[in-house]
Write a protein that holds these residues in place. Structure first.
Motif, mmCIF file in Angstrom:
data_model
loop_
_atom_site.group_PDB
_atom_site.id
_atom_site.type_symbol
_atom_site.label_atom_id
_atom_site.label_comp_id
_atom_site.label_asym_id
_atom_site.label_seq_id
_atom_site.Cartn_x
_atom_site.Cartn_y
_atom_site.Cartn_z
ATOM 1 N N HIS A 109 0.842 -1.195 0.000
ATOM 2 C CA HIS A 109 0.000 0.000 0.000
ATOM 3 C C HIS A 109 0.883 1.253 0.000
ATOM 4 O O HIS A 109 1.798 1.386 0.833
ATOM 5 N N ASP A 111 0.581 4.182 1.108
ATOM 6 C CA ASP A 111 0.622 4.948 2.353
ATOM 7 C C ASP A 111 1.755 4.506 3.272
ATOM 8 O O ASP A 111 2.200 5.270 4.133
ATOM 9 N N LEU A 112 2.238 3.279 3.083
ATOM 10 C CA LEU A 112 3.207 2.708 4.016
ATOM 11 C C LEU A 112 4.644 3.063 3.683
ATOM 12 O O LEU A 112 5.548 2.767 4.458
ATOM 13 N N GLU A 114 5.275 6.270 1.608
ATOM 14 C CA GLU A 114 5.210 7.601 1.008
ATOM 15 C C GLU A 114 5.430 7.534 -0.499
ATOM 16 O O GLU A 114 6.276 8.234 -1.068
ATOM 17 N N LYS A 125 -4.046 -3.522 2.497
ATOM 18 C CA LYS A 125 -3.352 -2.777 3.546
ATOM 19 C C LYS A 125 -3.336 -3.527 4.870
ATOM 20 O O LYS A 125 -2.347 -3.483 5.608
ATOM 21 N N GLU A 129 0.127 -4.267 6.876
ATOM 22 C CA GLU A 129 0.393 -3.777 8.227
ATOM 23 C C GLU A 129 0.680 -4.922 9.186
ATOM 24 O O GLU A 129 1.569 -4.814 10.056
#
Length: 296
Positions: A109, A111-112, A114, A125, A129
């Motif tokens: 993902h 977001d993990l 940048e 995601k 995580e």
């Protein structure tokens, strides 16, 4: 539309069907050879246990892209615990196993790490995580771990690494590394002499399979790149920089597919897992001896 144009329009579907067929045949053949190892593992009262995190997409659920991990781990003598990212607790999983394997899957993902990636595919995601916590916990415990494809990227992101999109920015590299009719013999890799990768490939140069559109651009803080694609320099494996750590490695290529072709990676994982088990049992004994002393 001409007959030629019609036939060309069917080509992607034909290639996709052929690829699925090849995967299915390999899974069936692997399954047939797998059975004796399953029986052997079941008879072992206390086998080495490996936590296995798998792709949750449709092909993963059908076993088309996941069964080969089970084949190779079982052939190495391991009992498998397939993790459930929605139900399992990371610490409880790690306390119950001796090694970790992060299998292939979709893109990490954005977001993990940048990312500016515009068109990620196969995102999960929750899985990412969970796996980040799992590999960080394994590293802190000096527990052996291997990540493949998605797992390679995930392990590096878990320690601050960065990724780049071959599909979006490097079409020539993507044609070489992405899924296609040549994926089982995609390209050559050159490994650093003396690395785990070189030892397990039985030499510094080897042909490998490849099915990815993303690649590690900057290894995580605990990793060193130990092999690259001969043609374009794409990072193909990373290993723990601290050589006192047990087998802690990630590969962009697929040592599990076809099954048994690079079985040494899974044999090494289980070998180091045995060493981890012995140390864990020794430390547990020392703690209990202090807690429950025997008076002379």
């Amino acid at each position: 539309m001409s007959d030629k144009r019609k036939s060309n329009s069917y080509l992607p579907s034909i290639l996709a069907a052929t690829g699925v067929g090849v995967l299915a045949v390999c899974c069936v053949l692997g399954y047939r050879h797998w059975q004796p190892f399953v029986v052997k593992t079941m008879l072992d009262p206390n086998p080495i246990r490996v936590a296995l995190s798998l792709d949750r997409d449709w092909h993963g659920k059908l076993g088309l892209s996941t069964k080969n991990y089970e084949v190779c781990l079982t052939a190495a003598g391991a009992a498998i615990r397939v993790v459930d990212v929605n139900k399992d607790n990371v610490d409880e999983v790690l306390s119950s196993v001796d090694a970790v394997v992060i299998g292939a899957g979709g893109d990490i993902h954005p977001d993990l790490y940048e990312s500016t990636q515009k068109h990620p595919t196969g995102l999960d995601k929750a899985r990412d995580e969970f796996e980040i916590k799992l590999v960080r916990g394994a590293y802190q415990r000096n527990m052996p771990c291997i990540g493949v494809c998605h797992g390679n990227q995930l392990m590096n992101v878990a320690f601050g690494g960065k990724l780049r999109s071959l599909k979006e920015t490097e079409p020539a590299a993507y044609e070489r590394h992405g899924p296609g009719v040549k994926s089982l013999d995609a390209h050559s890799v050159e490994a650093v002499p003396g690395s785990w990768t070189a030892k397990l490939l039985n030499g510094t140069v080897a042909r490998v399979s490849s099915f990815h559109g993303m690649a590690v651009s900057k290894p995580g803080s605990v990793f060193t790149a130990t092999s690259h694609c001969v043609d374009d320099g794409v990072i193909e494996s990373t290993e723990a920089t601290d050589k006192s750590h047990r087998f802690f490695i990630s590969t962009q290529f697929h040592p599990e597919f076809p099954p048994y072709t690079m079985q040494g990676f899974f044999n090494k994982l289980v070998e180091d897992a045995k060493d981890y088990r012995v140390e864990k049992d020794r430390l547990m004994l020392q703690q209990n001896q202090k807690k429950f002393p025997i008076e002379p």
